[in-house]
Scaffold this motif. Structure first.
Motif, PDB file in Angstrom:
ATOM      1  N   SER A  98       0.828  -1.204   0.000  1.00  0.00           N
ATOM      2  CA  SER A  98       0.000   0.000   0.000  1.00  0.00           C
ATOM      3  C   SER A  98       0.866   1.259   0.000  1.00  0.00           C
ATOM      4  O   SER A  98       0.569   2.233  -0.705  1.00  0.00           O
ATOM      5  CB  SER A  98      -0.930  -0.003   1.219  1.00  0.00           C
ATOM      6  OG  SER A  98      -1.780  -1.140   1.218  1.00  0.00           O
ATOM      7  N   ASP A 101       2.481   2.817  -3.193  1.00  0.00           N
ATOM      8  CA  ASP A 101       1.661   3.658  -4.069  1.00  0.00           C
ATOM      9  C   ASP A 101       2.130   5.112  -4.030  1.00  0.00           C
ATOM     10  O   ASP A 101       1.953   5.862  -4.990  1.00  0.00           O
ATOM     11  CB  ASP A 101       0.191   3.566  -3.644  1.00  0.00           C
ATOM     12  CG  ASP A 101      -0.740   4.237  -4.625  1.00  0.00           C
ATOM     13  OD1 ASP A 101      -0.752   3.832  -5.799  1.00  0.00           O
ATOM     14  OD2 ASP A 101      -1.465   5.174  -4.230  1.00  0.00           O
ATOM     15  N   SER A 128      -4.188   6.033   1.917  1.00  0.00           N
ATOM     16  CA  SER A 128      -3.379   4.822   2.107  1.00  0.00           C
ATOM     17  C   SER A 128      -2.639   4.874   3.437  1.00  0.00           C
ATOM     18  O   SER A 128      -2.560   3.877   4.157  1.00  0.00           O
ATOM     19  CB  SER A 128      -2.373   4.664   0.963  1.00  0.00           C
ATOM     20  OG  SER A 128      -3.027   4.365  -0.258  1.00  0.00           O
ATOM     21  N   GLN A 134      -6.097  -0.082   0.916  1.00  0.00           N
ATOM     22  CA  GLN A 134      -5.107  -1.142   1.122  1.00  0.00           C
ATOM     23  C   GLN A 134      -4.916  -1.922  -0.171  1.00  0.00           C
ATOM     24  O   GLN A 134      -5.879  -2.200  -0.888  1.00  0.00           O
ATOM     25  CB  GLN A 134      -5.571  -2.086   2.237  1.00  0.00           C
ATOM     26  CG  GLN A 134      -5.723  -1.384   3.580  1.00  0.00           C
ATOM     27  CD  GLN A 134      -6.217  -2.312   4.659  1.00  0.00           C
ATOM     28  OE1 GLN A 134      -5.931  -3.500   4.645  1.00  0.00           O
ATOM     29  NE2 GLN A 134      -6.968  -1.777   5.608  1.00  0.00           N
ATOM     30  N   ARG A 135      -3.677  -2.241  -0.434  1.00  0.00           N
ATOM     31  CA  ARG A 135      -3.359  -2.964  -1.657  1.00  0.00           C
ATOM     32  C   ARG A 135      -3.087  -4.434  -1.365  1.00  0.00           C
ATOM     33  O   ARG A 135      -2.226  -4.772  -0.542  1.00  0.00           O
ATOM     34  CB  ARG A 135      -2.147  -2.337  -2.354  1.00  0.00           C
ATOM     35  CG  ARG A 135      -1.796  -3.013  -3.670  1.00  0.00           C
ATOM     36  CD  ARG A 135      -0.853  -2.185  -4.505  1.00  0.00           C
ATOM     37  NE  ARG A 135      -0.545  -2.846  -5.764  1.00  0.00           N
ATOM     38  CZ  ARG A 135       0.115  -2.280  -6.779  1.00  0.00           C
ATOM     39  NH1 ARG A 135       0.535  -1.022  -6.665  1.00  0.00           N
ATOM     40  NH2 ARG A 135       0.365  -2.960  -7.896  1.00  0.00           N
ATOM     41  N   GLN A 140      -6.155  -2.300  -5.299  1.00  0.00           N
ATOM     42  CA  GLN A 140      -6.376  -1.615  -4.029  1.00  0.00           C
ATOM     43  C   GLN A 140      -7.851  -1.695  -3.661  1.00  0.00           C
ATOM     44  O   GLN A 140      -8.728  -1.695  -4.536  1.00  0.00           O
ATOM     45  CB  GLN A 140      -5.950  -0.145  -4.140  1.00  0.00           C
ATOM     46  CG  GLN A 140      -4.460   0.049  -4.329  1.00  0.00           C
ATOM     47  CD  GLN A 140      -4.132   1.485  -4.700  1.00  0.00           C
ATOM     48  OE1 GLN A 140      -4.745   2.066  -5.585  1.00  0.00           O
ATOM     49  NE2 GLN A 140      -3.159   2.061  -4.029  1.00  0.00           N
ATOM     50  N   GLU A 142     -10.978  -0.308  -0.740  1.00  0.00           N
ATOM     51  CA  GLU A 142     -11.311   0.755   0.203  1.00  0.00           C
ATOM     52  C   GLU A 142     -12.769   0.636   0.632  1.00  0.00           C
ATOM     53  O   GLU A 142     -13.661   0.511  -0.209  1.00  0.00           O
ATOM     54  CB  GLU A 142     -11.088   2.113  -0.450  1.00  0.00           C
ATOM     55  CG  GLU A 142     -11.408   3.296   0.436  1.00  0.00           C
ATOM     56  CD  GLU A 142     -11.239   4.635  -0.275  1.00  0.00           C
ATOM     57  OE1 GLU A 142     -11.153   5.657   0.413  1.00  0.00           O
ATOM     58  OE2 GLU A 142     -11.209   4.650  -1.527  1.00  0.00           O
TER      59      GLU A 142
END
Length: 364
Positions: A98, A101, A128, A134-135, A140, A142
């Protein structure tokens, strides 16, 4: 300067050179403290981003490298950020994925500012940092409030999904929201949605085209259809980071990994990658087309198609189209398609999120 691996070498060097300058100014220490409080204590990334924007204004007044300021602040608070994210129960691998990014947007800034290190997508990055975005692998995720003006229905027997438009929406002759792409409306339809005697009556989305079916209204009996998602409820949004691996296996792995963290049964998305017109400029084997097919499509109001900035560049305008120097096959195909008078559309969509989620789940 904090030692960590989320920044590239040139970013770390720029931060190291500017950090001491900002530390010597009492204003920036106070501004940083406010930003830190909003982000770490109040979990308010929007408020923190606004605080940083005031800092940027002051840095510009002092002729400092103002758009480096957000990166300096991130560097200062990184050790606390990592502890806070771990305290939220977020896995270490997800935290690092995350946070990377941030560097993506730093490189985007460099591209449009003659190689200068900086960050202007502050609010997005702070989401983030607060653990809101969150990846997991390629994608990602959310938690958001579902705001698209459509009821999502599911057939109780077949599991088929449908979307019914809220009342008083205005669509043009092609089923797009009036004003989309600044296009002219030859005729308009105002939507209706009525509940009576256990049935919903109104206008539905064409889930393949991503438009409203303005030709006729439909009815759905709630004995046979369950309302799965209503505007105002919690949903999980999917975001596609720049450079993400969109191979089917990678997307499946990302969806599977995130599913164990979220409880929602439907995913939503808004992106140029959901536009069905991509089939007209990309081969059917394209990973982007495969990703698009995962979603049931619904229209969304946008002044201009997102694909212009994401594929052609954030500084692109249509008056530059004929002189635009294409460097990728997608740019070339898009340029040809647009120069022939065709349109692309930012499109919204949703998909069921379950253990059987695959690239063929929509059946469209």
């Amino acid at each position: 300067m904090t030692e960590h691996s989320i920044f590239r070498k040139e970013t770390r060097a720029a931060v190291a050179a500017s950090s001491a300058v900002y530390e010597r100014q009492p204003y920036f220490i106070r501004n940083y403290s406010r930003c830190r409080e909003l982000l770490l204590t109040e979990k308010d990334p929007e408020g923190a981003a606004e605080a940083v924007r005031f800092g940027i204004m002051h840095a510009r007044l002092l002729h400092l490298d103002c758009y480096l300021l957000p990166i300096v602040y991130i560097d200062w608070m990184l050790p606390e950020l990592l502890k806070d994210l771990k305290k939220q129960g977020i896995p270490d691998t997800v935290i690092m994925e995350s946070l990377r990014d941030i560097e993506i947007w730093i490189q985007s800034y460099r591209k449009y500012h003659q190689g200068q290190v900086g960050l202007d997508r502050i609010e997005w990055v702070f989401r983030s940092l607060a653990g809101k975005v969150q990846r997991f692998g390629s994608l990602q995720f959310e938690k958001v409030t579902y705001e698209f003006p459509f009821l999502v229905l599911e057939n109780r027997q077949s599991g088929k999904l449908q979307a019914m438009a809220y009342p008083d929406l205005v669509a043009d002759q092609d089923g797009y929201f009036a004003g989309t792409n600044a296009r002219k409306s030859v005729s308009i339809v105002k939507t209706e949605l009525e509940y009576r005697e256990g049935n919903l009556h109104g206008y539905c989305a064409d889930l393949k085209r991503g438009t409203l079916n303005v030709e006729e209204k439909a009815s759905y009996c709630l004995e046979n259809w369950e309302v799965k998602l209503v505007p105002g409820e919690e949903a999980v949004a999917v975001h596609i980071p720049e450079g993400a691996d969109l191979s089917p296996d990678s997307i499946d792995a990302s969806l599977h990994a995130a599913k164990s963290y979220y409880e929602n049964s439907i995913l939503i998305c808004e992106s140029w990658m959901l536009d069905p017109h991509l089939e007209l400029i990309l081969p059917q084997t394209s990973r982007v087309v495969n990703f698009m097919h995962r979603f049931y499509k619904i229209p969304v109001m946008a002044d201009r198609p997102q694909i212009l900035e994401r594929v052609m560049g954030f500084d692109f305008t249509m008056d530059k189209l004929l002189q635009f120097p294409c460097t990728t096959s997608l740019q070339s195909a898009l340029k040809k398609y647009l120069s022939e008078g065709n349109e692309m559309f930012t499109t919204a969509g949703f998909m069921p999120w379950n253990d059987n989620t695959t690239g063929r789940n929509t059946g469209l």
